[in-house]
Design an enzyme around this catalytic site. Structure first.
Site, PDB file in Angstrom:
ATOM      1  N   GLU A   1       0.831  -1.205   0.000  1.00  0.00           N
ATOM      2  CA  GLU A   1       0.000   0.000   0.000  1.00  0.00           C
ATOM      3  C   GLU A   1       0.864   1.253   0.000  1.00  0.00           C
ATOM      4  O   GLU A   1       0.878   2.018   0.967  1.00  0.00           O
ATOM      5  CB  GLU A   1      -0.877   0.020   1.258  1.00  0.00           C
ATOM      6  CG  GLU A   1      -1.867  -1.113   1.315  1.00  0.00           C
ATOM      7  CD  GLU A   1      -2.397  -1.332   2.726  1.00  0.00           C
ATOM      8  OE1 GLU A   1      -1.778  -0.853   3.688  1.00  0.00           O
ATOM      9  OE2 GLU A   1      -3.433  -1.986   2.853  1.00  0.00           O
TER      10      GLU A   1
ATOM     11  N   TYR B   1       6.972  16.746  12.487  1.00  0.00           N
ATOM     12  CA  TYR B   1       8.010  15.702  12.552  1.00  0.00           C
ATOM     13  C   TYR B   1       9.427  16.267  12.474  1.00  0.00           C
ATOM     14  O   TYR B   1      10.384  15.506  12.431  1.00  0.00           O
ATOM     15  CB  TYR B   1       7.859  14.696  11.400  1.00  0.00           C
ATOM     16  CG  TYR B   1       6.443  14.261  11.102  1.00  0.00           C
ATOM     17  CD1 TYR B   1       5.695  13.577  12.060  1.00  0.00           C
ATOM     18  CD2 TYR B   1       5.868  14.526   9.870  1.00  0.00           C
ATOM     19  CE1 TYR B   1       4.396  13.184  11.786  1.00  0.00           C
ATOM     20  CE2 TYR B   1       4.572  14.128   9.585  1.00  0.00           C
ATOM     21  CZ  TYR B   1       3.838  13.458  10.551  1.00  0.00           C
ATOM     22  OH  TYR B   1       2.552  13.067  10.273  1.00  0.00           O
TER      23      TYR B   1
ATOM     24  N   CYS C   1       0.157  32.813  12.656  1.00  0.00           N
ATOM     25  CA  CYS C   1       0.496  33.573  13.859  1.00  0.00           C
ATOM     26  C   CYS C   1       1.113  32.656  14.893  1.00  0.00           C
ATOM     27  O   CYS C   1       0.502  32.356  15.915  1.00  0.00           O
ATOM     28  CB  CYS C   1      -0.754  34.218  14.424  1.00  0.00           C
ATOM     29  SG  CYS C   1      -1.433  35.368  13.256  1.00  0.00           S
TER      30      CYS C   1
ATOM     31  N   TYR D   1       1.224  14.046   1.884  1.00  0.00           N
ATOM     32  CA  TYR D   1       0.972  14.513   3.246  1.00  0.00           C
ATOM     33  C   TYR D   1       1.145  16.029   3.406  1.00  0.00           C
ATOM     34  O   TYR D   1       1.497  16.507   4.479  1.00  0.00           O
ATOM     35  CB  TYR D   1       1.855  13.743   4.250  1.00  0.00           C
ATOM     36  CG  TYR D   1       1.645  12.248   4.186  1.00  0.00           C
ATOM     37  CD1 TYR D   1       0.428  11.697   4.587  1.00  0.00           C
ATOM     38  CD2 TYR D   1       2.629  11.387   3.688  1.00  0.00           C
ATOM     39  CE1 TYR D   1       0.214  10.326   4.513  1.00  0.00           C
ATOM     40  CE2 TYR D   1       2.416  10.019   3.614  1.00  0.00           C
ATOM     41  CZ  TYR D   1       1.210   9.492   4.024  1.00  0.00           C
ATOM     42  OH  TYR D   1       0.998   8.140   3.948  1.00  0.00           O
TER      43      TYR D   1
HETATM   44  N1  LLP Z   1      -0.914   1.548   4.702  1.00  0.00           N
HETATM   45  C1  LLP Z   1      -1.226   1.851   5.976  1.00  0.00           C
HETATM   46  C2  LLP Z   1      -2.018   0.923   6.757  1.00  0.00           C
HETATM   47  C3  LLP Z   1      -0.820   3.072   6.516  1.00  0.00           C
HETATM   48  O1  LLP Z   1      -1.117   3.366   7.768  1.00  0.00           O
HETATM   49  C4  LLP Z   1      -0.046   3.979   5.716  1.00  0.00           C
HETATM   50  C5  LLP Z   1       0.385   5.264   6.253  1.00  0.00           C
HETATM   51  C6  LLP Z   1       0.238   3.613   4.396  1.00  0.00           C
HETATM   52  C7  LLP Z   1      -0.196   2.381   3.921  1.00  0.00           C
HETATM   53  C8  LLP Z   1       1.010   4.495   3.473  1.00  0.00           C
HETATM   54  O2  LLP Z   1       2.297   4.743   3.928  1.00  0.00           O
HETATM   55  P1  LLP Z   1       3.377   5.493   2.994  1.00  0.00           P
HETATM   56  O3  LLP Z   1       3.705   4.596   1.853  1.00  0.00           O
HETATM   57  O4  LLP Z   1       2.787   6.776   2.555  1.00  0.00           O
HETATM   58  O5  LLP Z   1       4.524   5.708   3.913  1.00  0.00           O
HETATM   59  N2  LLP Z   1       1.715  11.874   7.892  1.00  0.00           N
HETATM   60  C9  LLP Z   1       2.957  11.138   7.939  1.00  0.00           C
HETATM   61  C10 LLP Z   1       2.806   9.762   7.386  1.00  0.00           C
HETATM   62  C11 LLP Z   1       1.735   8.953   8.099  1.00  0.00           C
HETATM   63  C12 LLP Z   1       1.522   7.616   7.461  1.00  0.00           C
HETATM   64  C13 LLP Z   1       0.327   6.937   7.988  1.00  0.00           C
HETATM   65  N3  LLP Z   1       0.060   5.678   7.407  1.00  0.00           N
HETATM   66  C14 LLP Z   1       4.022  11.933   7.183  1.00  0.00           C
HETATM   67  O6  LLP Z   1       3.735  13.007   6.678  1.00  0.00           O
HETATM   68  O7  LLP Z   1       5.187  11.519   7.130  1.00  0.00           O
END
Ligand code: LLP
Length: 428
Positions: free
Chosen positions: A285, A329, A356, A386
């Site tokens: 995913e 982060y 602000c 994101y």
């Molecule tokens: N599958 C599941 C069950 C997930 O929880 C996530 C991300 C993904 C796939 C996709 O992950 P990716 O390939 O995008 O790393 N807001 C944070 C990232 C949070 C990710 C949450 N879950 C950021 O900006 O780094």
């Protein structure tokens, strides 16, 4: 002014179809980015549509139809349609993401429904429309599915999300595979085995597989291999046909960072799966690795405040409302001037937004060309994941538009919010 030697923007941080156009200006898929800023205003997310399509295709080539795009990274109807057109499934983690995908015309059977606290009404809608897979996260959710089975007699195909006890090397807020996590059934405590027994015995669900996601922005392929090994140990004896290892493949944001490609990731996962004796179909995913590098955010420089002996603050017309990642982060970004994309960047400034809040930071120590001035369009690359999706209306700042660039054409796929949009839900 900083006396470090100037350096150019690392080109690999830009979208696939980035090029140097007239007068040294950055073009994306044939669209002049300075012109984009003029036409659509700033801030604006400018995506390279070909880059998005290429990453989707790469994922489908590597993993087949078990490649599922994690819509949380970036979602609008154009993106949902694009991912589906390229052959990906789509992972939705809320009723809202589900709604956007359905309204984009994505066939429900291509959707995978996620979330650690799906509500009864979210689950009800997912069943009604017939989502392809539901990833069950807790015993409470199993109980909800049983209650709903009593209502409608449906038996959805489910995977159980387990926490394999692997700690990925990434930010604590985006690491999810270790035991101390709100997500999934813990393997080490026996909860995962118990969930399997319950699901197998339940007439309310059809158990088709196991799911795990160890975290996000993971650079080290070994982290994934370790997870696959634990998963294999747990899942092999069950003989289920599907094993989904989540997303999490990292991407480089700043100079010096490197990450495996989707194809390389697939190779690592496959060899780890073979070694672990896994025969189930491996699904993934990816979110960030599909969309992050596809976009740049274009801002306009509004003020430059020089504090002799301290630093220079350069304020742009967006900030933590279009990219909260630096604040959340401590994430790093690069910056550059689209009017001169290959220029040496020999001045160090702190790029801040217009909220602000002193913490409203976009780039802590950004290198920019020395001749940067008020009115310049300034860009940050690798903002396609994101950013838009985690954006907010803090300070009632209007959310930026999203533009897809392709063959010299810029298509507005999400318009800029208006002041009136701010009142849409406000009953006065
Ligand atoms: N599958 C599941 C069950 C997930 O929880 C996530 C991300 C993904 C796939 C996709 O992950 P990716 O390939 O995008 O790393 N807001 C944070 C990232 C949070 C990710 C949450 N879950 C950021 O900006 O780094």
């Amino acid at each position: 002014m900083d006396r470090r030697s100037g350096t150019r923007l690392p080109w690999h941080l830009l979208p696939d179809n980035a090029a140097v156009g007239d007068g040294g200006r950055l073009t994306i898929a044939g669209c002049d980015t300075v012109e984009l800023a003029r036409e659509f205003g700033t801030p604006v997310f400018a995506y390279d549509e070909g880059h998005l399509r290429a990453r989707c295709r790469e994922a489908v080539t590597a993993f087949g139809p078990a490649a599922t795009y994690a819509t949380k990274a970036f979602l609008c109807r154009a993106m949902a349609r694009l991912a589906a057109e390229e052959g990906m499934g789509l992972d939705v983690a809320s009723g809202g993401e589900l709604h956007v995908c359905l309204s984009a015309g994505v066939p429900p059977e291509r959707l995978v429904f996620h979330g650690n606290n799906k509500s009864l009404s979210e689950l009800r809608r997912a069943r009604e429309v017939g989502v392809g897979r539901t990833v069950v996260d807790s015993f409470d959710e199993l109980a909800r599915l049983e209650a709903l089975h009593g209502e409608d007699g449906r038996t959805p195909a489910v995977l159980l999300r387990i926490t394999p006890g692997v700690k990925a090397e990434t930010h604590e807020y985006i690491a999810t595979g270790h035991d101390d996590s709100k997500f999934g059934f813990t393997v080490s405590s026996g909860a995962a085995a118990e969930a399997v027994e319950k699901a197998k015995a339940s007439p309310a669900v059809e158990l088709v597989g196991i799911h795990a996601h160890i975290g996000s922005q993971v650079f080290r392929a070994e982290s994934f291999s370790a997870a696959v090994e634990v998963l294999g140990r747990f899942a092999n004896p069950l003989g289920l046909p599907e094993l989904v290892v989540g997303g999490g493949l990292g991407v480089p944001y700043v100079e010096g960072e490197e990450a495996p490609t989707i194809t390389q990731w697939a190779r690592v996962l496959r060899s780890a799966a073979a070694e672990a004796g896994i025969t189930a179909e491996i699904g993934v995913e990816p979110g960030r690795s599909i969309t992050a590098a596809a976009a740049v955010t274009l801002y306009t420089v509004g003020t430059i405040k020089d504090l002799p002996g301290i630093r220079t603050y350069l304020s742009v017309d967006g900030g933590m409302s279009d990219n909260p990642r630096p604040v959340l982060y401590g994430s790093g970004y690069e910056a550059f001037l689209p009017r001169s994309v290959t220029a040496d960047r020999n001045r160090t400034v702190r790029i801040v937004g217009k909220h602000c809040e002193s913490g409203d930071l976009l780039v802590r120590d950004a290198r920019v060309p020395a001749d940067v001035m008020v009115g310049d369009v300034l860009a940050t690359p690798v903002t396609g994941a994101y950013g838009h999706s985690m954006g907010s209306n803090y300070n009632k700042i209007l959310r930026p538009p999203v533009v897809f660039c392709r063959d010299g054409d810029a298509r507005l796929v999400v318009r800029r919010e208006t002041d009136d949009d701010l009142l849409l839900t406000d009953l006065g």
